[in-house]
Design an enzyme around this catalytic site. Sequence first.
Site, short mmCIF file in Angstrom:
data_model
loop_
_atom_site.label_atom_id
_atom_site.label_comp_id
_atom_site.label_asym_id
_atom_site.label_seq_id
_atom_site.Cartn_x
_atom_site.Cartn_y
_atom_site.Cartn_z
CD GLU A 191 30.47 27.00 64.59
OE1 GLU A 191 29.33 26.70 64.14
OE2 GLU A 191 30.93 26.51 65.63
CG ASP A 247 34.74 29.09 68.83
OD1 ASP A 247 34.88 29.46 67.65
OD2 ASP A 247 34.55 27.91 69.16
CG ASP A 275 31.25 27.48 70.37
OD1 ASP A 275 31.98 26.53 70.02
OD2 ASP A 275 30.28 27.87 69.69
CB SER A 276 33.87 22.77 72.59
OG SER A 276 35.16 23.34 72.72
CE LYS A 303 36.75 27.69 66.06
NZ LYS A 303 35.32 27.42 65.93
CD GLU A 317 33.72 20.38 64.23
OE1 GLU A 317 33.92 21.60 64.43
OE2 GLU A 317 33.18 19.62 65.06
O1 KIV Z 1 34.55 24.96 69.98
C1 KIV Z 1 35.50 24.26 69.63
O2 KIV Z 1 36.17 23.60 70.44
C2 KIV Z 1 35.82 24.22 68.21
C3 KIV Z 1 36.83 23.22 67.76
C4 KIV Z 1 36.23 21.87 67.83
C5 KIV Z 1 37.36 23.53 66.42
O3 KIV Z 1 35.28 24.96 67.46
#
Ligand code: KIV
Length: 295
Positions: free
Chosen positions: A124, A92, A53-54, A122, A191
């Site tokens: 969190e 994510d 989600d970055s 993924k 992280e």
């Molecule tokens: O969103 C992302 O890119 C991440 C990574 C930094 C692990 O969660």
Amino acid sequence: MSITAGDFRAKITSSTLLDRKQHHERITCLTAYDYASARLVDEAGIDMILVGDSLGMVMLGYENTLPVTMAEMLHHTRAVRRGVKRAFLVADMPFASYHVSQREALRNAARFIKDAGAEAVKIEGGEKRARLVARMVEAEIPVVGHIGLTPQSLHAMGGYKIQGKTLAAVEQLMHDALALERAGACCVVLEGIPREVAAMITAELEIPTIGIGAGPDCDGQVLVFHDLLGLTFAPPAKFVRRYADVGTVISNAVLAFKGDVKSQAYPSDEESYHLPKETLAALQSIAQRKRAVQV
Ligand code: KIV
């Protein structure tokens, strides 16, 4: 010819990752957000590709990851899917897509697998997500955990702060990691935590740990594609190693294009299409006849 787990071309699955840990072979992971970057990363032999989600920050220009929507994540995951053949593809789940109810979380997670072609999601959070992780795994949805500095907890953490600095925090992180493992997570991202803590968690877990800002002792490492390439606009975090300055390469190419168009150096005659000889001759003779009539 048989294809083994160690074969460069063999499809990477969650079992491959486990195998890597057991054989002390490092796992490589990068983010990707579109078809072109996904193909390049996959063809370079990276084991795991994360549609993080970055993307909200590096692709869409949001200030943080909180505004990212399911629609945006699904859109980018589909594009990445089309570029990935070998890597284990993880998507994510965006903020608030798994926080409201278990039912909604499961439905959203299933969309990543069913509609977008991801092989795992993924989420969190540690201990507090363990029940949800177990439900997802029960529903045949592989899950990657993510603990430590979890960017979706930005406001709850009071900023992007390195986690796990006190004894109590270290103990909580260990509980979080073990809870995710017991719930059936296939690996866990660590992280923004001290190297020593990441090493302890890695030694304790049977599933692989993938570190980002967590030191070299994790079972694997992940970086954001744009950080690795120098395609970001803010100073990089301490853990980022820039392997290229693609931002400067792009700027220089764009400036050169602009200069060539202004000076009429681009396009050249060689970069132009031409009429077939006969059509050109016919056009020239028509023009000649017109000129003769006018005289
Ligand atoms: O969103 C992302 O890119 C991440 C990574 C930094 C692990 O969660």
